[in-house]
Design a protein around this motif. Structure first.
Motif, short mmCIF file in Angstrom:
data_model
loop_
_atom_site.label_atom_id
_atom_site.label_comp_id
_atom_site.label_asym_id
_atom_site.label_seq_id
_atom_site.Cartn_x
_atom_site.Cartn_y
_atom_site.Cartn_z
N GLY A 157 36.71 53.48 32.02
CA GLY A 157 35.99 54.13 33.10
C GLY A 157 35.80 53.20 34.27
N ASN A 158 35.34 53.75 35.35
CA ASN A 158 35.17 52.99 36.59
C ASN A 158 33.73 52.50 36.73
OD1 ASN A 158 37.83 53.56 37.24
ND2 ASN A 158 37.29 55.44 38.33
N LEU A 159 33.35 51.65 35.81
CA LEU A 159 32.01 51.06 35.90
C LEU A 159 31.99 50.04 37.03
CD1 LEU A 159 29.15 50.68 34.80
CD2 LEU A 159 30.09 48.94 33.24
N ARG A 160 31.21 50.33 38.05
CA ARG A 160 31.11 49.45 39.22
C ARG A 160 29.75 48.77 39.20
NH1 ARG A 160 35.63 48.59 42.14
NH2 ARG A 160 34.46 48.57 44.10
N ALA A 161 29.78 47.49 38.95
CA ALA A 161 28.54 46.75 38.78
C ALA A 161 27.79 46.59 40.10
CB ALA A 161 28.82 45.38 38.18
N THR A 162 26.51 46.82 40.04
CA THR A 162 25.57 46.50 41.11
C THR A 162 24.59 45.47 40.53
OG1 THR A 162 24.01 48.21 40.44
CG2 THR A 162 25.77 48.86 41.98
N PRO A 163 23.75 44.89 41.35
CA PRO A 163 22.77 43.95 40.79
C PRO A 163 21.93 44.56 39.67
CG PRO A 163 22.85 43.69 43.16
CD PRO A 163 23.74 44.86 42.82
N VAL A 164 21.58 45.83 39.78
CA VAL A 164 20.80 46.48 38.73
C VAL A 164 21.62 46.65 37.46
CG1 VAL A 164 19.58 48.59 38.08
CG2 VAL A 164 19.31 47.66 40.39
N VAL A 165 22.87 47.07 37.60
CA VAL A 165 23.75 47.23 36.44
C VAL A 165 23.98 45.89 35.76
CG1 VAL A 165 26.08 47.85 35.69
CG2 VAL A 165 24.87 49.30 37.33
N ASN A 166 24.22 44.85 36.54
CA ASN A 166 24.42 43.52 35.96
C ASN A 166 23.18 43.05 35.21
OD1 ASN A 166 27.08 43.08 36.73
ND2 ASN A 166 26.51 42.20 38.72
N ARG A 195 34.81 42.91 33.59
CA ARG A 195 35.56 44.03 34.14
C ARG A 195 34.72 44.83 35.13
NH1 ARG A 195 37.68 45.07 29.79
NH2 ARG A 195 36.18 46.56 29.01
N ALA A 196 33.44 44.97 34.86
CA ALA A 196 32.57 45.71 35.78
C ALA A 196 32.43 44.98 37.11
CB ALA A 196 31.19 45.91 35.15
N ASN A 197 32.62 43.67 37.10
CA ASN A 197 32.48 42.87 38.32
C ASN A 197 33.82 42.41 38.87
OD1 ASN A 197 29.41 42.24 38.81
ND2 ASN A 197 29.71 42.07 36.60
N ALA A 198 34.90 43.06 38.45
CA ALA A 198 36.23 42.65 38.90
C ALA A 198 36.39 42.75 40.41
CB ALA A 198 37.29 43.48 38.19
N HIS A 199 35.63 43.64 41.04
CA HIS A 199 35.75 43.84 42.49
C HIS A 199 34.93 42.84 43.28
CE1 HIS A 199 32.13 45.83 41.13
NE2 HIS A 199 31.69 45.90 42.38
N GLU A 284 36.50 57.67 36.95
CA GLU A 284 36.74 58.06 35.56
C GLU A 284 35.46 57.89 34.76
OE1 GLU A 284 39.42 56.56 31.74
OE2 GLU A 284 39.74 55.71 33.75
N PRO A 285 35.05 58.88 33.98
CA PRO A 285 33.82 58.76 33.19
C PRO A 285 33.93 57.64 32.17
CG PRO A 285 35.09 60.67 32.50
CD PRO A 285 35.73 60.17 33.75
N LEU A 286 32.80 57.04 31.87
CA LEU A 286 32.76 55.95 30.91
C LEU A 286 32.96 56.46 29.49
CD1 LEU A 286 29.74 53.85 32.26
CD2 LEU A 286 32.18 53.44 32.63
N ARG A 287 33.78 55.77 28.74
CA ARG A 287 33.96 56.10 27.33
C ARG A 287 34.40 54.85 26.58
NH1 ARG A 287 39.48 57.47 26.35
NH2 ARG A 287 40.73 57.48 28.27
N LEU A 288 34.06 54.83 25.31
CA LEU A 288 34.32 53.66 24.50
C LEU A 288 35.55 53.87 23.63
CD1 LEU A 288 32.86 50.92 24.08
CD2 LEU A 288 31.79 51.91 22.06
N ALA A 289 36.48 52.94 23.71
CA ALA A 289 37.68 52.98 22.87
C ALA A 289 37.61 51.84 21.87
CB ALA A 289 38.94 52.84 23.73
N GLY A 290 38.12 52.08 20.67
CA GLY A 290 38.06 51.07 19.62
C GLY A 290 36.68 50.90 19.03
#
Length: 512
Positions: A157-166, A195-199, A284-290
């Motif tokens: 999914g497209n998890l985009r980290a912000t200071p709150v998310v981090n 990965r959330a902070n890749a940008h 893309e919605p977040l989902r867990l694989a594996g």
């Protein structure tokens, strides 16, 4: 790399053969008449063992000074050289280090091991074989299993980290570290965090605070969190007693998280204009694989707990006595890792950018660290009879215990450091009393000393890349992801001294 591996393997097996052969030296040698091996608690950086699990060689003499009492301080020079190599070569000769770090590790290990064995013979051989078989191998097996299993868990999914998310991710990682161990929590959380902070452009400080909180401070509330606390549990400290560290742990965590949030907010606002073009219109919605790999993680935690509680006797391998439950644990951890590899789709690991280089780097460098730090640990274990007596004898107050335990835990194995000052506190307050009774009295009458020792061993592990098992792994994974991490000394001077030490001073003033 292949040639480096061959050289490393050659040096390792030469030392191993030399050590094994030395174990069969005649009982009447001069060394065995002069030196007796001190009965020690293992330096198990994986789970720790109780003191009665450690059996010394039958052929070592029963009289004379222990090896730690006779070792000079300069015997620690190879360890210092190993640390300086890790600190300086990546800065001064990065290409050389990248291609030859295996040879450098092997050279420092041989520089310590060969003269050590030549002079102390079977006693030295025992120490080297013991730290390899009882400490290093289980250490790498645990790291490998957790690294392999966590590499099969992918947050899509497209998890985009912000200071709150981090901040939320750091909070979750810190919270679970006490229940699945700092290594398990770090290996599980680091890839989604990166990965959330890749940008983001400035990410090195994020990884450093991740090491501070998830890989160290978060593991202070249960014996499963960090090896020193597990070692205390095996020596009679109640399982839930580490909850006494809740207040210093909360204050430390809150301060560090606040500092992180301020820094992250500053850089996020500064970088935000550059991030706008990267935002997708249809996330893309977040989902867990594996997700089934969580079952293997539970298996790892259960195996570690099993090996510390169940007693099945000992088995002798090359003169080294190891408990049967430890062999069972190691085999089960390997099984969990293999099952993860077999049951997880390759595409998941590929999307996770999973490679074997980080675990290889840790394995190569830490065998050099483990071997070269043997004299340091032996001198430390000799207590007031060793060449570090000035340090041991100077420790009197809870604040002394906190800083002495912590300072050594930042660079040496924190498990034997914990045990050294744990034993010092017991002997100081209750001399002549059997350990189970002394532990009970220490907890009921002078708990602040045990709190200082425990907090120092756990918290100060964050002060360097080698202070705790997951620190170097997190650094390697981050660097492989393209993050320019600070050097060994850069980490200490730019982050530990600036952020951690002032917090520890405050903790000292409040609690110790």
């Amino acid at each position: 790399m292949f040639q480096s591996f061959n050289l490393f393997r050659l040096c390792f097996f030469c030392v191993l053969i030399f050590a094994s052969a030395s174990l069969h030296v005649d009982q009447a040698t001069a060394v065995s008449d002069r030196i007796s091996l001190q009965k020690t608690t293992p330096v198990d950086n994986v789970i720790g063992q109780s003191e009665h699990d450690q059996i010394k060689p039958d052929h070592v003499a029963a009289h004379g000074p222990s090896i730690g009492e006779t070792l000079p301080l300069w015997s620690c020079l190879p360890f210092a050289g190993m640390l300086l190599s890790i600190a300086l070569f990546p800065l001064m000769a990065p290409d050389f280090w990248h291609h030859h770090f295996v040879k450098v590790s092997a050279a420092w290990a041989a520089m310590m091991a060969i003269p050590f064995i030549y002079y102390y013979r079977m006693v030295a051989a025992y120490e080297i074989l013991h730290i390899l078989m009882a400490d290093y191998v289980p250490f790498i097996i645990l790291l490998w299993s957790l690294y392999t299993i966590s590499g099969g868990i992918l947050l899509r999914g497209n998890l985009r980290a912000t200071p709150v998310v981090n901040l939320l991710m750091l909070f979750i990682g810190t919270l679970i570290a006490s229940f699945m161990g700092t290594t398990g929590a770090a290996m599980l959380m680091i890839r989604p965090f990166l990965r959330a902070n890749a940008h983001r452009k400035n990410r090195a400080f994020m990884v450093v605070f991740f090491i501070f909180l998830v890989a160290n401070v978060g593991g202070s509330l249960t014996p499963l969190g960090d090896p020193p606390l597990f070692l205390g549990f095996l020596h009679g400290v109640p399982f839930f007693w580490p909850l006494q560290l809740l207040q210093p742990m909360l204050i430390t965590s809150i301060i560090l998280m606040t500092l992180f949030f301020i820094m992250d907010t500053y850089w996020y606002r500064k970088e935000k204009p550059l991030m706008k073009p990267l935002i997708r219109d249809n996330p893309e919605p977040l989902r867990l694989a594996g997700w089934h790999n969580f079952l293997f993680l539970v298996g790892v935690i259960a195996a570690v707990l099993f090996s510390g509680i169940v007693k099945l006797g000992d088995v002798n391998t090359l003169g080294i006595h190891r408990s049967i439950q430890d062999w069972i644990r190691d085999g089960f951890l390997i099984l969990m890792g293999v099952l993860s590899l077999m049951s997880t789709r390759i595409t998941i690991r590929e999307d996770n950018q999973f490679t074997w280089f980080p675990i290889k780097e840790v394995a190569y460098l830490f065998i050099g660290i483990f071997i070269t730090m043997i004299p340091c640990l032996l001198i430390l274990k000799a207590g007031s009879k060793g060449h570090l007596a000035f340090l041991i004898n100077a420790v009197q107050t809870p604040a002394h215990y906190f800083w002495a335990t912590g300072s050594l835990s930042a660079f040496l194995d924190n498990a034997p450091t914990y045990l050294t000052f744990f034993s010092t506190a017991l002997g100081s307050h209750y001399p002549g009393m059997v350990e189970p009774d002394a532990v009970k009295h220490l907890i009921s009458q002078n708990p602040v000393y045990l709190k200082a020792i425990s907090a120092g061993a756990v918290f100060f592990g964050a002060c360097s890349y080698i202070g705790n098992a997951p620190n170097f792994m997190v650094r390697s994974i981050a660097e492989e992801s393209g993050i320019p991490m600070p050097s060994f000394f850069g980490y200490i001077f730019r982050y530990s001294l600036v952020f951690l030490i002032p917090v520890f001073v405050l903790i000292t003033l409040i609690f110790f």
